[in-house]
Write a protein that holds these residues in place. Structure first.
Motif: not given
Length: 172
Positions: A149-150, A51-52, A11-13, A98-99
């Protein structure tokens, strides 16, 4: 990693790639503009991802899962290859984040394109008009990359949903 964590990462991506596509669209829309609302020349924008970071509870869960009690159980494997792959898998768990998140967007420092057009109202004294440093072909390649990517992350989320549904069917 639980299934909800995997969905959160995908979801973050999705959010990050959507923002990237918006910026690419803005670049394409302004490719032929000779001035912005404030009178300056538009400059191509690039999106910066990072990066999260993991939350504190995620770090604690990783630490507990890699504790010496669990590592001692790994010695009971009969062959060394299985033991090594288990240790490698635990190391890989600690390196993931974490994303992804969008840090910012920055303006490109490439020079503007000069086109000879002495009739244009924005032409300089030599007859050249400065256009933004936006290359349509590059923007389209970036847009295709962001779109793929999406799509890959949508596929991952759909796979996670299917796995969850199958797990619920097994539980019946």
């Amino acid at each position: 990693m639980n299934i909800f964590k995997a969905m959160d990462i995908s979801g973050s991506a999705l959010t990050a790639q959507r923002y990237r596509m918006d910026i690419i669209g803005e670049n394409i829309a302004n490719a032929d503009s000779t001035r912005t609302a404030d009178g300056s020349l538009y400059k191509r924008k690039n999106v910066i991802f990072q990066e999260r970071p993991l939350s504190f509870s995620d770090h604690m869960n990783i630490a507990v899962s890699n504790s010496s009690v669990r590592m001692a159980r790994a010695h009971h494997y009969s062959d060394n290859q299985r033991y090594a792959s288990t240790l490698l898998g635990r190391r890989l768990q600690t390196t993931g984040g974490g994303g992804v998140r969008v840090v910012s967007h920055v303006e490109s420092q490439q020079p503007e394109k000069l086109v000879y057009d002495p009739e244009h109202p924005d032409a300089n004294e030599d007859g050249y008009v400065a256009y933004p440093n936006v290359d349509i072909e590059r923007e389209m390649v970036d847009f295709i990359s962001a779109t793929r990517s999406y799509e890959a992350n949508v596929t991952a989320i759909n796979n996670f949903k299917n796995i969850a549904m199958k797990a619920l069917e097994i539980g019946r």
